[in-house]
Design a protein around this motif. Structure first.
Motif, mmCIF file in Angstrom:
data_model
loop_
_atom_site.group_PDB
_atom_site.id
_atom_site.type_symbol
_atom_site.label_atom_id
_atom_site.label_comp_id
_atom_site.label_asym_id
_atom_site.label_seq_id
_atom_site.Cartn_x
_atom_site.Cartn_y
_atom_site.Cartn_z
ATOM 1 N N TYR A 9 0.826 -1.206 0.000
ATOM 2 C CA TYR A 9 0.000 0.000 0.000
ATOM 3 C C TYR A 9 0.859 1.255 0.000
ATOM 4 C CZ TYR A 9 -3.790 -3.087 1.390
ATOM 5 O OH TYR A 9 -4.723 -4.086 1.426
ATOM 6 N N GLU A 10 0.317 2.292 -0.621
ATOM 7 C CA GLU A 10 0.857 3.646 -0.505
ATOM 8 C C GLU A 10 -0.242 4.490 0.123
ATOM 9 O OE1 GLU A 10 3.727 3.768 -4.445
ATOM 10 O OE2 GLU A 10 1.938 5.021 -4.394
ATOM 11 N N GLU A 66 -1.587 8.492 1.214
ATOM 12 C CA GLU A 66 -1.456 9.927 0.978
ATOM 13 C C GLU A 66 -2.561 10.643 1.746
ATOM 14 O OE1 GLU A 66 -1.809 13.130 -2.709
ATOM 15 O OE2 GLU A 66 -1.998 10.999 -3.116
ATOM 16 N N ARG A 69 -3.586 3.446 -1.870
ATOM 17 C CA ARG A 69 -3.374 2.865 -3.197
ATOM 18 C C ARG A 69 -2.769 1.483 -3.007
ATOM 19 N NH1 ARG A 69 -0.461 5.448 -8.441
ATOM 20 N NH2 ARG A 69 -2.364 6.657 -8.328
ATOM 21 N N ASN A 70 -3.401 0.488 -3.607
ATOM 22 C CA ASN A 70 -2.915 -0.883 -3.504
ATOM 23 C C ASN A 70 -1.994 -1.167 -4.683
ATOM 24 O OD1 ASN A 70 -2.491 -3.615 -3.340
ATOM 25 N ND2 ASN A 70 -4.565 -4.072 -2.677
ATOM 26 N N CYS A 71 -0.701 -1.148 -4.426
ATOM 27 C CA CYS A 71 0.297 -1.344 -5.471
ATOM 28 C C CYS A 71 0.557 -2.818 -5.764
ATOM 29 C CB CYS A 71 1.590 -0.627 -5.094
ATOM 30 S SG CYS A 71 1.369 1.161 -5.030
ATOM 31 N N GLU A 130 -7.345 2.517 -5.848
ATOM 32 C CA GLU A 130 -7.095 3.486 -4.785
ATOM 33 C C GLU A 130 -8.415 4.056 -4.305
ATOM 34 O OE1 GLU A 130 -4.346 6.311 -6.563
ATOM 35 O OE2 GLU A 130 -5.978 7.667 -6.982
ATOM 36 N N SER A 187 9.975 10.014 3.809
ATOM 37 C CA SER A 187 8.624 9.529 3.531
ATOM 38 C C SER A 187 8.339 8.319 4.400
ATOM 39 C CB SER A 187 8.470 9.160 2.063
ATOM 40 O OG SER A 187 9.335 8.092 1.747
#
Length: 136
Positions: free
Chosen positions: A22-23, A25, A34-36, A45, A135
């Motif tokens: 996951y990312e 924001e 967001r599932n990468c 996302e 980050s």
């Protein structure tokens, strides 16, 4: 209080919330997740709404159609720095004051506001995330 104690979810959801890529924001209405792990992450996302430090809703179809929290809400809940950042943003947007106690890890003599540990395996402090120096 740990936000996980406020959610009901299945073991399958908990596992997927931990191992999928996951990312996160911060956005005006919550946390965009967001599932990468998918071939087309942009199509996977969703915005998770956080209220009082608890992920209470998600835009994903699973959160709407199934009982219990979806993997996106659980993914946010298990990452306390994300929950804290969303709660702080919400408080500031509502015009409130934020008072956070930050563990300094012995770096209290720094003048740039950074409270990060020198350990690269630890999460960065909020000041470094907020200013873009590091980050999550």
């Amino acid at each position: 209080m740990n936000p996980l104690t406020q959610l009901s979810y299945t073991d399958r959801v908990a596992k997927r919330a931990q191992y999928e890529a996951y990312e996160f924001e911060l956005v005006s209405d919550g946390v965009r997740v967001r599932n990468c792990s998918h071939a087309d992450p942009a199509a996977h996302e969703y915005v998770v709404t956080v209220e009082n430090g608890v992920p209470v809703a998600c835009e994903c179809p699973a959160d709407e159609h199934y009982e219990g929290a979806c993997k996106h809400r659980v993914a946010v809940a298990i990452r306390q720095p994300i929950v804290d950042a969303a709660a702080e943003r919400q408080i500031r947007a509502d015009g409130g004051e934020v008072s956070l106690e930050i563990e300094t890890d012995g770096n209290s003599d720094r003048t740039d506001g950074c409270q990060c540990s020198d350990d690269p395996d630890r999460l960065p402090c909020w000041e470094c995330v907020r200013t873009g120096r590091r980050s999550l």
